[in-house]
Design a protein around this motif. Structure first.
Motif, mmCIF file in Angstrom:
data_model
loop_
_atom_site.group_PDB
_atom_site.id
_atom_site.type_symbol
_atom_site.label_atom_id
_atom_site.label_comp_id
_atom_site.label_asym_id
_atom_site.label_seq_id
_atom_site.Cartn_x
_atom_site.Cartn_y
_atom_site.Cartn_z
ATOM 1 N N UNK A 143 0.827 -1.203 0.000
ATOM 2 C CA UNK A 143 0.000 0.000 0.000
ATOM 3 C C UNK A 143 0.868 1.262 0.000
ATOM 4 N N UNK A 144 1.951 1.243 0.753
ATOM 5 C CA UNK A 144 2.857 2.396 0.793
ATOM 6 C C UNK A 144 3.533 2.593 -0.562
ATOM 7 N N UNK A 145 3.928 1.510 -1.201
ATOM 8 C CA UNK A 145 4.581 1.614 -2.507
ATOM 9 C C UNK A 145 3.616 2.160 -3.555
ATOM 10 N N UNK A 146 2.378 1.682 -3.533
ATOM 11 C CA UNK A 146 1.382 2.173 -4.495
ATOM 12 C C UNK A 146 1.080 3.647 -4.237
ATOM 13 N N UNK A 147 0.986 4.039 -2.970
ATOM 14 C CA UNK A 147 0.739 5.440 -2.636
ATOM 15 C C UNK A 147 1.886 6.323 -3.126
ATOM 16 N N UNK A 148 3.109 5.841 -2.996
ATOM 17 C CA UNK A 148 4.261 6.610 -3.459
ATOM 18 C C UNK A 148 4.230 6.785 -4.972
ATOM 19 N N UNK A 165 3.878 10.390 -6.987
ATOM 20 C CA UNK A 165 4.835 10.848 -7.995
ATOM 21 C C UNK A 165 4.136 11.083 -9.330
ATOM 22 N N UNK A 166 3.196 10.217 -9.675
ATOM 23 C CA UNK A 166 2.451 10.382 -10.919
ATOM 24 C C UNK A 166 1.603 11.648 -10.873
ATOM 25 N N UNK A 167 0.984 11.932 -9.742
ATOM 26 C CA UNK A 167 0.134 13.114 -9.620
ATOM 27 C C UNK A 167 0.954 14.399 -9.717
#
Length: 44
Positions: free
Chosen positions: A12-17, A21-23
Motif C-alpha cells: 500500500x505504501x509503494x502504491x501510494x508513493x 509521484x504520478x500526480x
C-alpha cells in the motif's frame, strides 16, 4: 499473519508513493539539442 499484514502495508505504501509521484508529474525542463558524446574525440 503478521507477515501478511506487513506485506500488505508495504504494498500500500509503494502504491501510494507511485500515485503521488504520478500526480506531481515530471519536472518541467528542456533537453539539450546537442548530442552527447559517447567516445573521446581524437587529438591530432
Amino acid at each position: 499473519m503478521r507477515a501478511l499484514i506487513a506485506a500488505a502495508t508495504g504494498l500500500a505504501a509503494a502504491i501510494a508513493l507511485v500515485l503521488t509521484i504520478t500526480a506531481i508529474g515530471a519536472p518541467a525542463g528542456e533537453t539539450s539539442p546537442e548530442p552527447l558524446l559517447t567516445t573521446v574525440p581524437e587529438h591530432p
